[in-house]
Design an enzyme around this catalytic site. Structure first.
Site, mmCIF file in Angstrom:
data_model
loop_
_atom_site.group_PDB
_atom_site.id
_atom_site.type_symbol
_atom_site.label_atom_id
_atom_site.label_comp_id
_atom_site.label_asym_id
_atom_site.label_seq_id
_atom_site.Cartn_x
_atom_site.Cartn_y
_atom_site.Cartn_z
ATOM 1 N N HIS A 279 -2.918 11.760 1.039
ATOM 2 C CA HIS A 279 -3.232 13.178 0.829
ATOM 3 C C HIS A 279 -3.904 13.759 2.075
ATOM 4 O O HIS A 279 -3.288 14.552 2.770
ATOM 5 C CB HIS A 279 -4.101 13.415 -0.407
ATOM 6 C CG HIS A 279 -3.494 12.930 -1.670
ATOM 7 N ND1 HIS A 279 -2.259 13.359 -2.120
ATOM 8 C CD2 HIS A 279 -3.927 12.032 -2.603
ATOM 9 C CE1 HIS A 279 -1.960 12.754 -3.242
ATOM 10 N NE2 HIS A 279 -2.949 11.941 -3.566
ATOM 11 N N ASP A 330 4.025 10.061 -5.823
ATOM 12 C CA ASP A 330 2.705 10.105 -6.455
ATOM 13 C C ASP A 330 2.797 10.191 -7.978
ATOM 14 O O ASP A 330 3.072 9.204 -8.647
ATOM 15 C CB ASP A 330 1.896 11.249 -5.861
ATOM 16 C CG ASP A 330 0.413 11.178 -6.194
ATOM 17 O OD1 ASP A 330 0.013 10.253 -6.926
ATOM 18 O OD2 ASP A 330 -0.355 12.019 -5.717
#
Length: 468
Positions: A279, A330
């Protein structure tokens, strides 16, 4: 393909593509020789098709690495898109997601992960990096085999023919000021010794298409001394960590350590090419520069970051500083890399009110799709612990055969194939998918697709009967 060309196992054989993505660009008349171990022995552009070659039915691309995944969250995709109260954010989503994590059995996890693996193959991924923290029994006790949930994931990927880099996760506390886990995190508990033992056991199994590294859930979820024990003399292999995904996490880290999360990591002098920062949404220019100097990579998950309201990364600076970049599915709300690359640049377009933000014409890279694809190809290999990745000698023999008859690609000039694949209407552009010299998809179909889907549907019915 037909006849002999349809052979499932092509190790030791020669392929020929009318066009293939070699050395960062389309090249014509490419001979691709596979060795007996399922790696590329030779990639030679500009070679006429020979009598020994099996001709591919379209342009060939390298498969990409899905560099960040929580496979069990495939069971939750699409089921958190209602807001019953006045407020909904990452943290409220996380609380609901934990309910799914508490309900999954090893058998259900295998069914869910196998369905995901087939979908990822359709989406152009040939390797999965699984950030794996769902280890224990629902009551938090350890399985008779501590790796039972890990083997469920490995079996699922083997069922589908997808490569897997398993990343057991260090997860020991609920926050900077909370020394233990919450009750609904009880299945996640590990210490540094357990994580290293899991990694070593997975590697020792020597299963085909299976490797392992390690992961740290986040700075809030692992004490500094535990992280140090995990990474000390760890040897080779990837090290992944969630970092700076949410502004609340950044604020908590500042309050607890006096430094921002990436700033704190850089100050420890641990970062090197093994590290992948997942991220890194809220990174300052100085932090990006520090990551670039260290050789570490960054894993961006545009669809999940949009779904969770995380924010936008400083993509232009990550690109400009040459940091290795990869993408991940994810939370599984999107399961194909063209969608991730499209959203990656679209987010920047909306933020900066410009077009083709990721292109670099001054550097000879005018195509947004091509620049992002090539950066993600290289960065994904590093994230998976693969020193070579793509259509190059020594890399694993993975490839995608593009279906020029797919609606978004009809009539598109050859030079714009990748542009249309990423930025035209979504479709199913991959006719065939090869992993390590074997076909995993042929003619847009997986041989076990119907059976895997039936097991997934049954697991979902059972799961949501419990979870509801």
């Amino acid at each position: 393909m037909s006849g002999d060309d349809a052979t499932a196992d092509l190790r030791g054989r020669v392929l020929w593509a009318p066009r293939a993505w070699v050395d960062g660009r389309w090249q014509a008349s490419v001979r691709l020789a596979i060795d007996a171990q399922g790696r590329w022995a030779e990639i030679a552009p500009g070679v006429a098709v020979g009598p020994d070659a099996l001709r591919l039915d379209g342009p060939a691309l390298p498969g990409l690495v899905d560099a960040h995944s929580h496979a069990f969250q495939r069971a939750f995709a699409g089921l958190a898109e209602r807001r019953e109260g006045e407020h909904d954010d990452f943290w409220s989503w996380r609380d609901r997601m934990y309910g799914v994590a508490l309900a999954l059995t090893p058998q259900a996890l295998r069914a869910v992960a196998a369905q995901l693996a087939v979908e990822l193959l359709h989406g152009g991924y040939t390797q999965l990096c699984e950030f794996h923290y769902l280890h224990h029994e629902p009551d938090g006790s350890v399985h008779d085999d501590p790796l039972e949930m890990s083997w469920a994931l490995a079996d699922a990927c083997a069922d589908a023919g997808l490569g897997l880099t398993l990343l057991p996760v260090l997860y020991e506390r609920a926050g900077f000021a909370q020394p233990t886990l919450r009750a609904d995190q009880r299945r996640f508990a590990t210490d540094a010794a357990q994580v290293r033992a899991m990694r070593d056991a997975v590697r020792a199994a020597r299963r085909p298409l299976l490797d392992a590294g390690v992961a740290i859930h986040s700075l809030r979820a692992a004490a500094p001394a535990s992280i140090a024990r995990l990474v000390e003399d760890l040897g080779d292999g990837p090290i992944h960590i969630h970092v700076a995904e949410q502004t609340a996490e950044v604020d908590d880290c500042l309050h607890s350590t006096g430094l921002r999360p990436i700033e704190w990591l850089a100050a420890q002098r641990w970062l090197d090419a093994r590290w992948q920062l997942v991220h890194a949404t809220h990174a300052t220019p100085a932090e990006i520069d520090a990551v670039a100097a260290s050789g570490a990579g960054v894993v961006l998950c545009p669809a999940t970051e949009a779904n969770l309201g995380d924010g936008l990364p400083d993509l232009p600076r990550w690109l400009a500083r040459g940091v290795p970049i990869s993408v991940g599915s994810d939370s599984q709300v999107t399961r194909d890399w063209p969608s991730e690359l499209r959203l990656l640049d679209y987010g920047q377009r909306l933020h900066l009110r410009q077009r083709n933000v990721s292109a670099a014409p001054a550097a000879g890279e005018p195509s947004t799709a091509a620049r992002l694809f090539e950066r993600v190809r290289v960065g994904g290999g590093a994230a998976a612990g693969q020193p070579r990745w793509g259509l190059e000698a020594g890399a694993r023999a993975d490839l995608l055969v593009v279906d020029g008859a797919d609606a978004p690609l009809l009539g598109v000039p050859a030079a714009n194939t990748l542009d249309a694949l990423v930025f035209s209407s979504p479709g199913r552009p991959f006719r065939d998918v090869m992993v390590a010299g074997r076909w995993s998809l042929r003619g847009g179909r997986h041989p076990e697709e119907a059976a895997i889907a039936a097991r997934f549907e049954r697991a979902m019915r059972e799961l949501w009967a419990v979870a509801d």
